[in-house]
Design an enzyme around this catalytic site. Sequence first.
Site, mmCIF file in Angstrom:
data_model
loop_
_atom_site.group_PDB
_atom_site.id
_atom_site.type_symbol
_atom_site.label_atom_id
_atom_site.label_comp_id
_atom_site.label_asym_id
_atom_site.label_seq_id
_atom_site.Cartn_x
_atom_site.Cartn_y
_atom_site.Cartn_z
ATOM 1 N N CYS A 1 47.277 37.405 34.493
ATOM 2 C CA CYS A 1 46.649 38.723 34.559
ATOM 3 C C CYS A 1 45.571 38.723 35.643
ATOM 4 O O CYS A 1 44.827 37.751 35.743
ATOM 5 C CB CYS A 1 46.046 39.041 33.198
ATOM 6 S SG CYS A 1 45.300 40.663 33.102
ATOM 7 N N PRO A 2 45.514 39.734 36.464
ATOM 8 C CA PRO A 2 46.245 41.001 36.449
ATOM 9 C C PRO A 2 47.442 41.040 37.394
ATOM 10 O O PRO A 2 48.002 42.093 37.619
ATOM 11 C CB PRO A 2 45.184 41.986 36.903
ATOM 12 C CG PRO A 2 44.423 41.226 37.947
ATOM 13 C CD PRO A 2 44.388 39.788 37.411
#
Length: 78
Positions: A15-16
């Site tokens: 992430c992200p």
Amino acid sequence: MIDFDQELDARGLNCPLPILKAKKALGGLEPGQTLRILATDPGSVKDFEAFANQTGNELLESSQSENEFQFVLKKITC
């Protein structure tokens, strides 16, 4: 398994990055087309649910096998 128009391999990314790469890939698709994403980040399950809700795109499939996650998003918005 759902048919898809394009595939994004986001395995090994945290992430992200899977969301950012999916957003970019969806930008190149026409409304109604689908994108399959392969990911290994366990957080991507909640991330893609939230992404679909926030962007108006439809999460058609979310599945897991071993340590891999698969998502199919349908582009709804322009």
